[in-house]
Write a protein that holds these residues in place. Structure first.
Motif, PDB file in Angstrom:
ATOM      1  N   LEU A  38       0.866  -1.178   0.000  1.00  0.00           N
ATOM      2  CA  LEU A  38       0.000   0.000   0.000  1.00  0.00           C
ATOM      3  C   LEU A  38       0.901   1.226   0.000  1.00  0.00           C
ATOM      4  CD1 LEU A  38      -2.791   1.378   0.283  1.00  0.00           C
ATOM      5  CD2 LEU A  38      -2.479   1.244   2.772  1.00  0.00           C
ATOM      6  N   ALA A  39       0.752   2.098  -1.016  1.00  0.00           N
ATOM      7  CA  ALA A  39       1.564   3.300  -1.140  1.00  0.00           C
ATOM      8  C   ALA A  39       0.828   4.483  -0.523  1.00  0.00           C
ATOM      9  CB  ALA A  39       1.886   3.582  -2.608  1.00  0.00           C
ATOM     10  N   MET A  40       1.488   5.172   0.419  1.00  0.00           N
ATOM     11  CA  MET A  40       0.894   6.318   1.093  1.00  0.00           C
ATOM     12  C   MET A  40       1.880   7.483   1.082  1.00  0.00           C
ATOM     13  SD  MET A  40      -1.152   4.534   4.299  1.00  0.00           S
ATOM     14  CE  MET A  40      -2.168   6.015   4.543  1.00  0.00           C
ATOM     15  N   GLY A  41       1.463   8.608   1.652  1.00  0.00           N
ATOM     16  CA  GLY A  41       2.293   9.801   1.710  1.00  0.00           C
ATOM     17  C   GLY A  41       1.590  10.984   1.091  1.00  0.00           C
ATOM     18  N   PHE A  42       2.362  11.897   0.504  1.00  0.00           N
ATOM     19  CA  PHE A  42       1.819  13.098  -0.124  1.00  0.00           C
ATOM     20  C   PHE A  42       1.795  12.938  -1.646  1.00  0.00           C
ATOM     21  CE2 PHE A  42       3.454  15.673   3.669  1.00  0.00           C
ATOM     22  CZ  PHE A  42       2.189  15.803   4.214  1.00  0.00           C
ATOM     23  N   ALA A  43       0.795  13.561  -2.272  1.00  0.00           N
ATOM     24  CA  ALA A  43       0.699  13.610  -3.734  1.00  0.00           C
ATOM     25  C   ALA A  43       0.358  15.049  -4.123  1.00  0.00           C
ATOM     26  CB  ALA A  43      -0.361  12.642  -4.241  1.00  0.00           C
ATOM     27  N   PRO A  44       1.353  15.842  -4.532  1.00  0.00           N
ATOM     28  CA  PRO A  44       1.110  17.259  -4.806  1.00  0.00           C
ATOM     29  C   PRO A  44       0.557  17.520  -6.215  1.00  0.00           C
ATOM     30  CG  PRO A  44       3.367  16.850  -4.048  1.00  0.00           C
ATOM     31  CD  PRO A  44       2.773  15.542  -4.467  1.00  0.00           C
ATOM     32  N   GLY A  45      -0.509  18.295  -6.283  1.00  0.00           N
ATOM     33  CA  GLY A  45      -1.004  18.827  -7.546  1.00  0.00           C
ATOM     34  C   GLY A  45      -1.437  17.792  -8.566  1.00  0.00           C
ATOM     35  N   ASP A  46      -1.544  18.243  -9.827  1.00  0.00           N
ATOM     36  CA  ASP A  46      -2.007  17.364 -10.905  1.00  0.00           C
ATOM     37  C   ASP A  46      -1.049  16.205 -11.143  1.00  0.00           C
ATOM     38  OD1 ASP A  46      -4.217  18.967 -11.286  1.00  0.00           O
ATOM     39  OD2 ASP A  46      -3.313  20.136 -12.914  1.00  0.00           O
ATOM     40  N   LEU A  47       0.255  16.458 -11.040  1.00  0.00           N
ATOM     41  CA  LEU A  47       1.215  15.376 -11.223  1.00  0.00           C
ATOM     42  C   LEU A  47       1.101  14.341 -10.107  1.00  0.00           C
ATOM     43  CD1 LEU A  47       4.430  17.218 -12.485  1.00  0.00           C
ATOM     44  CD2 LEU A  47       2.932  15.700 -13.783  1.00  0.00           C
ATOM     45  N   GLY A  48       0.714  14.799  -8.924  1.00  0.00           N
ATOM     46  CA  GLY A  48       0.491  13.861  -7.825  1.00  0.00           C
ATOM     47  C   GLY A  48      -0.647  12.905  -8.143  1.00  0.00           C
ATOM     48  N   ARG A  49      -1.690  13.429  -8.761  1.00  0.00           N
ATOM     49  CA  ARG A  49      -2.809  12.559  -9.164  1.00  0.00           C
ATOM     50  C   ARG A  49      -2.387  11.630 -10.295  1.00  0.00           C
ATOM     51  NH1 ARG A  49      -7.367  13.944  -6.549  1.00  0.00           N
ATOM     52  NH2 ARG A  49      -7.373  15.997  -5.537  1.00  0.00           N
ATOM     53  N   MET A  50      -1.500  12.117 -11.153  1.00  0.00           N
ATOM     54  CA  MET A  50      -0.973  11.247 -12.204  1.00  0.00           C
ATOM     55  C   MET A  50      -0.155  10.100 -11.609  1.00  0.00           C
ATOM     56  SD  MET A  50       1.959  10.493 -14.099  1.00  0.00           S
ATOM     57  CE  MET A  50       3.041  11.909 -14.261  1.00  0.00           C
ATOM     58  N   ILE A  51       0.636  10.404 -10.585  1.00  0.00           N
ATOM     59  CA  ILE A  51       1.405   9.358  -9.898  1.00  0.00           C
ATOM     60  C   ILE A  51       0.458   8.323  -9.289  1.00  0.00           C
ATOM     61  CG2 ILE A  51       2.843   8.914  -7.860  1.00  0.00           C
ATOM     62  CD1 ILE A  51       4.311  11.542  -8.507  1.00  0.00           C
ATOM     63  N   GLU A  52      -0.589   8.801  -8.640  1.00  0.00           N
ATOM     64  CA  GLU A  52      -1.566   7.880  -8.047  1.00  0.00           C
ATOM     65  C   GLU A  52      -2.212   7.009  -9.125  1.00  0.00           C
ATOM     66  OE1 GLU A  52      -4.839   8.451  -4.663  1.00  0.00           O
ATOM     67  OE2 GLU A  52      -5.471   9.251  -6.605  1.00  0.00           O
ATOM     68  N   ASP A  53      -2.613   7.619 -10.232  1.00  0.00           N
ATOM     69  CA  ASP A  53      -3.243   6.858 -11.323  1.00  0.00           C
ATOM     70  C   ASP A  53      -2.279   5.816 -11.901  1.00  0.00           C
ATOM     71  OD1 ASP A  53      -5.567   8.293 -11.027  1.00  0.00           O
ATOM     72  OD2 ASP A  53      -5.149   9.681 -12.679  1.00  0.00           O
ATOM     73  N   THR A  54      -1.006   6.192 -12.039  1.00  0.00           N
ATOM     74  CA  THR A  54      -0.018   5.257 -12.574  1.00  0.00           C
ATOM     75  C   THR A  54       0.138   4.043 -11.668  1.00  0.00           C
ATOM     76  OG1 THR A  54       1.198   7.062 -13.643  1.00  0.00           O
ATOM     77  CG2 THR A  54       2.387   4.996 -13.303  1.00  0.00           C
ATOM     78  N   LEU A  55       0.197   4.282 -10.375  1.00  0.00           N
ATOM     79  CA  LEU A  55       0.324   3.172  -9.427  1.00  0.00           C
ATOM     80  C   LEU A  55      -0.922   2.286  -9.451  1.00  0.00           C
ATOM     81  CD1 LEU A  55       2.015   5.014  -6.436  1.00  0.00           C
ATOM     82  CD2 LEU A  55       3.076   3.357  -7.967  1.00  0.00           C
ATOM     83  N   ARG A  56      -2.089   2.920  -9.552  1.00  0.00           N
ATOM     84  CA  ARG A  56      -3.325   2.129  -9.657  1.00  0.00           C
ATOM     85  C   ARG A  56      -3.303   1.260 -10.919  1.00  0.00           C
ATOM     86  NH1 ARG A  56      -6.996   6.604  -7.560  1.00  0.00           N
ATOM     87  NH2 ARG A  56      -7.559   5.922  -5.440  1.00  0.00           N
ATOM     88  N   ASP A  57      -2.832   1.837 -12.027  1.00  0.00           N
ATOM     89  CA  ASP A  57      -2.741   1.070 -13.272  1.00  0.00           C
ATOM     90  C   ASP A  57      -1.818  -0.133 -13.115  1.00  0.00           C
ATOM     91  OD1 ASP A  57      -4.464   2.813 -14.521  1.00  0.00           O
ATOM     92  OD2 ASP A  57      -2.892   3.954 -15.540  1.00  0.00           O
ATOM     93  N   GLU A  58      -0.854  -0.029 -12.207  1.00  0.00           N
ATOM     94  CA  GLU A  58       0.067  -1.133 -11.945  1.00  0.00           C
ATOM     95  C   GLU A  58      -0.459  -2.066 -10.850  1.00  0.00           C
ATOM     96  OE1 GLU A  58       3.819   0.691 -11.086  1.00  0.00           O
ATOM     97  OE2 GLU A  58       4.025   1.549 -13.092  1.00  0.00           O
ATOM     98  N   ASN A  59      -1.725  -1.845 -10.452  1.00  0.00           N
ATOM     99  CA  ASN A  59      -2.370  -2.670  -9.421  1.00  0.00           C
ATOM    100  C   ASN A  59      -1.678  -2.572  -8.066  1.00  0.00           C
ATOM    101  OD1 ASN A  59      -4.464  -3.765 -11.108  1.00  0.00           O
ATOM    102  ND2 ASN A  59      -2.921  -5.083 -12.050  1.00  0.00           N
ATOM    103  N   ILE A  60      -1.201  -1.372  -7.761  1.00  0.00           N
ATOM    104  CA  ILE A  60      -0.641  -1.080  -6.446  1.00  0.00           C
ATOM    105  C   ILE A  60      -1.651  -0.245  -5.679  1.00  0.00           C
ATOM    106  CG2 ILE A  60       1.191   0.160  -5.219  1.00  0.00           C
ATOM    107  CD1 ILE A  60       3.038  -0.524  -7.561  1.00  0.00           C
ATOM    108  N   GLY A  61      -1.974  -0.656  -4.479  1.00  0.00           N
ATOM    109  CA  GLY A  61      -2.920   0.083  -3.651  1.00  0.00           C
ATOM    110  C   GLY A  61      -2.369   1.441  -3.258  1.00  0.00           C
ATOM    111  N   VAL A  62      -3.231   2.457  -3.230  1.00  0.00           N
ATOM    112  CA  VAL A  62      -2.788   3.820  -2.911  1.00  0.00           C
ATOM    113  C   VAL A  62      -3.745   4.466  -1.916  1.00  0.00           C
ATOM    114  CG1 VAL A  62      -1.587   4.204  -5.093  1.00  0.00           C
ATOM    115  CG2 VAL A  62      -4.013   4.745  -4.926  1.00  0.00           C
TER     116      VAL A  62
END
Length: 323
Positions: free
Chosen positions: A59-83
């Motif tokens: 499970l990946a946690m922490g901070f996700a800043p701005g639009d790129l932060g949401r892109m990071i979250e989406d990328t991890l979800r696409d890789e089937n990593i919990g966020v």
């Protein structure tokens, strides 16, 4: 040491990692770029992605800043990593790695990251607190956004301790020193030899000096201290014994994130109750496997499995049972 079954990675200062490859880097001159690669990054995110490649779902946690932060979250979800990130205003930082192919050497230009307000910090800590269980490994990895100091990691270590969870800390030497000064004692501290020198304050050029500096941290109440030394191998002081780890030589494509791969695979070995010797073997193999891949902190599970047979873990000293 009680072993854990859930691994949460914490990245408080995520990044977009841009790797610029050059055939030969000449300082102060115009350099022709051979290739450019962009990856999502941050040490905790790197650990999560390696864990996933090795067959574990973190499970990946922490901070996700701005639009790129949401892109990071989406990328991890696409890789089937919990966020489960805490979102920040501002812009996710970009790290630039200059990779000199001729010397197999990389230089990192690391940005500071967006400002984390006190309310953001409290929300992030509360989010992590509710996830902690006695069967949790909490991985605190990487740099901190301004104005955070090691106090934030120290608080998370203490939150984990209250919940009966275990912690692994992998951060710059100054941050590690601050965590220790705030009275927090992670279960495992993993640093490279440059970071160890910044913790200890004295030179750590030789293996004896590395063991001495790691022993100082170990005696403060840190159950295990693991120090990676690049091509010189690694050393580990664990609750039961001290080890020297040697890995096979390979043609390095990119060493960026090799330490994160080491940490991920080592913790997976502990999570699977393999014991320290096998966990260290797995970590060293993942670190080398990472060097075979372009970009940051990527490795292939089949390479890790193959290279593990070539890693040598030598017992240096066994500790007498406490009590």
């Amino acid at each position: 040491m009680r072993l854990s079954s859930v691994i949460i990675t914490v990245t408080l200062n995520p990044a977009i990692d841009e790797t610029v490859e050059l055939d030969h880097f000449v300082e102060g001159d115009t350099n022709r770029v051979a290739s450019i690669r962009r990856d999502i990054g941050g040490k905790g995110i790197n650990v999560a992605r390696v864990l996933k490649e090795l067959g574990y779902e973190p499970l990946a946690m922490g901070f996700a800043p701005g639009d790129l932060g949401r892109m990071i979250e989406d990328t991890l979800r696409d890789e089937n990593i919990g966020v489960d990130f805490t979102f920040l205003d501002g812009v996710t930082r970009t790290n630039i790695t200059i990779l000199d192919r001729s010397k197999h050497r990389h230089t990192v230009l690391s940005a500071a990251g967006p400002y984390a307000h006190p309310d953001d910090i409290e929300k992030m800590i509360a989010n992590i607190r509710r996830r902690l269980r006695p069967d949790t490994w909490l991985v605190l990895a990487g740099s901190l956004p301004p104005p955070c100091t090691g106090d934030v990691y120290a608080r998370l270590v203490k939150e984990a301790e209250r919940a009966g969870a275990l912690t692994a800390l992998d951060a710059d030497g100054l941050v590690v020193r601050q965590v220790l000064e705030y009275g927090a004692r992670p279960t495992v501290i993993k640093v490279n030899h440059h970071e160890l020198q910044r913790v200890h304050g004295d030179p750590t050029d030789t293996e004896d000096e590395v063991f001495e500096a790691a022993e100082t941290i170990h005696h403060l109440g840190v159950a295990a201290v693991v120090v990676t030394r690049g091509t010189l191998g690694s050393v580990a002081l664990t609750p039961d014994a001290d080890y020297r780890i040697s890995a096979p030589d390979v043609e390095v494509v990119s060493a960026v994130g090799a330490g994160d791969a080491f940490l991920a695979a080592m913790l997976l070995g502990l999570r699977r109750d393999e014991g320290w010797e096998r966990a260290l073997r797995r970590g060293a193999a993942a670190s080398v496997a990472c060097c075979l891949m372009p970009g940051s902190a990527e490795c292939r599970a089949q390479d890790v499995q193959r290279l593990a047979d070539e890693v040598v873990v030598k017992l240096v000293a066994r500790h007498a049972p406490v009590g």
